[in-house]
Scaffold this active site. Structure first.
Site, PDB file in Angstrom:
ATOM      1  N   CYS A  11       0.851  -1.195   0.000  1.00 47.91           N
ATOM      2  CA  CYS A  11       0.000   0.000   0.000  1.00 47.91           C
ATOM      3  C   CYS A  11       0.891   1.251   0.000  1.00 47.91           C
ATOM      4  CB  CYS A  11      -0.893  -0.004   1.235  1.00 47.91           C
ATOM      5  SG  CYS A  11      -2.053   1.403   1.281  1.00 47.91           S
TER       6      CYS A  11
ATOM      7  N   ASP B 168       0.475   3.764   1.728  1.00 47.02           N
ATOM      8  CA  ASP B 168       0.461   4.326   3.080  1.00 47.02           C
ATOM      9  C   ASP B 168       1.895   4.591   3.574  1.00 47.02           C
ATOM     10  OD1 ASP B 168       0.343   4.465   6.030  1.00 47.02           O
ATOM     11  OD2 ASP B 168      -1.763   3.925   5.755  1.00 47.02           O
TER      12      ASP B 168
ATOM     13  N   ARG C 283       3.108   4.756   6.334  1.00 49.60           N
ATOM     14  CA  ARG C 283       3.545   4.017   7.520  1.00 49.60           C
ATOM     15  C   ARG C 283       4.010   2.595   7.216  1.00 49.60           C
ATOM     16  NH1 ARG C 283      -2.080   5.150  10.390  1.00 49.60           N
ATOM     17  NH2 ARG C 283      -2.655   4.608   8.241  1.00 49.60           N
TER      18      ARG C 283
ATOM     19  N   HIS D 296      -2.129  -4.070   4.928  1.00 48.55           N
ATOM     20  CA  HIS D 296      -1.923  -3.673   6.327  1.00 48.55           C
ATOM     21  C   HIS D 296      -3.263  -3.386   6.988  1.00 48.55           C
ATOM     22  CE1 HIS D 296      -2.538   0.794   5.899  1.00 48.55           C
ATOM     23  NE2 HIS D 296      -2.354   0.459   4.643  1.00 48.55           N
TER      24      HIS D 296
ATOM     25  N   CYS E 141      -6.039  -0.013   6.940  1.00 54.66           N
ATOM     26  CA  CYS E 141      -5.815   0.560   5.609  1.00 54.66           C
ATOM     27  C   CYS E 141      -6.960   1.508   5.225  1.00 54.66           C
ATOM     28  CB  CYS E 141      -5.699  -0.564   4.580  1.00 54.66           C
ATOM     29  SG  CYS E 141      -5.380   0.039   2.907  1.00 54.66           S
TER      30      CYS E 141
HETATM   31 CO    CO Z   1      -3.392   1.194   3.056  1.00 50.40          CO
END
Ligand code: CO
Length: 204
Positions: free
Chosen positions: A40, A42, A44, A96, A99
Site C-alpha cells: 500500500c 500508506d 507508515r 496492512h 488501511c
Molecule cells: Co493502506
C-alpha cells in the site's frame, strides 16, 4: 523543510561511504533483488524499513490498498520486469490493518476516482459477506477484509499471463500474501502462497 531532506540525504550518503567506500559504486553497477514487494502507498508501511532490507534488495510497487488490477500497465510493467529480467524468487503482496483504502471501500459516500480503484474490494466483501457478517465489531471486520483483499490480489497475480508463462517455462517464483500491523509493526504470513502452476490450478 525540504532543505532538511537534502541535508539528511547528504549525511546518509556520507555515512554509507564511510562504512564502505565502494558502496555506491557496487550498487550502481548491478540491481539483483530477490523480492518484488506489492504494498500500500500508506506512508507508515515502507517496504525496506519494515523488512530490514537494504537498497538493492527489494523491487517495490505501491498503490492505494495494494491492488492488482489486471489492466494496470504500471503494475504489469513492474511485474514483468521483476519476473523476466530481475528474476526475483518471491513476489509479496503486503496489505496492512487500518488501511484507509479498505475503509473507504466500505463507506457509502463517494470519494472520487478512487472509488473505481477500490471497486474490487467491494467485490471481495460481497463474495465473503457471510464470513464478514460473523464479525460484529467494525475494526475486526475491516481487518478481516484487509486479509481477504490480500488473498484476492495473490490469486489475481498468480493468474496473470506473466506468472503463468514464467511457471510454464519452469521459473521458480513464488507469490505470497502478508499483512502488516500498524499497532505492533509485525508482519503476518497469511499462508496463501502460490509456488507454481499446479498449486494454482488445484485451488480452482
Ligand atoms: Co493502506
Amino acid at each position: 523543510m525540504l532543505d532538511d531532506l537534502l541535508e539528511n540525504n547528504r549525511h546518509w550518503s556520507e555515512e554509507r561511504k564511510r562504512a564502505n567506500p565502494h558502496y555506491f559504486e557496487h550498487l550502481s553497477r548491478l540491481q539483483k533483488p530477490q523480492y518484488l514487494w506489492i504494498g500500500c502507498s500508506d506512508s507508515r508501511v515502507p517496504a525496506n524499513t519494515i523488512t530490514g532490507l537494504e537498497p538493492g534488495e527489494v523491487f517495490v510497487h505501491r498503490n492505494v490498498a495494494n491492488m492488482v488490477h489486471p489492466s494496470d500497465l504500471n503494475l504489469l510493467s513492474v511485474l514483468e520486469y521483476a519476473v523476466e529480467v530481475l528474476e526475483v524468487s518471491h513476489v509479496i503482496v503486503c496489505g496492512h490493518y487500518g488501511c484507509g483504502g479498505i475503509h473507504a471501500s466500505q463507506e457509502d459516500h463517494r470519494h472520487g476516482i478512487v472509488d473505481h480503484w477500490l471497486q474490487p474490494i467491494r467485490d471481495v466483501a460481497e463474495r465473503n459477506k457471510d464470513q464478514l457478517a460473523h464479525t460484529t465489531d467494525q475494526p475486526s471486520k475491516l481487518d478481516l477484509l484487509c486479509e481477504l483483499n490480500v488473498r484476492a490480489q495473490v490469486e489475481r497475480l498468480a493468474g496473470t499471463p506473466i506468472l503463468q508463462t514464467a511457471w510454464k517455462r519452469g521459473r521458480r517464483v513464488r507469490v505470497h500474501g502478508w499483512v502488516y500491523g500498524l499497532r505492533d509493526g509485525l508482519i503476518s504470513d497469511l499462508h496463501c502462497s502460490v509456488p507454481d502452476l499446479r498449486s494454482f490450478a488445484e485451488r480452482k
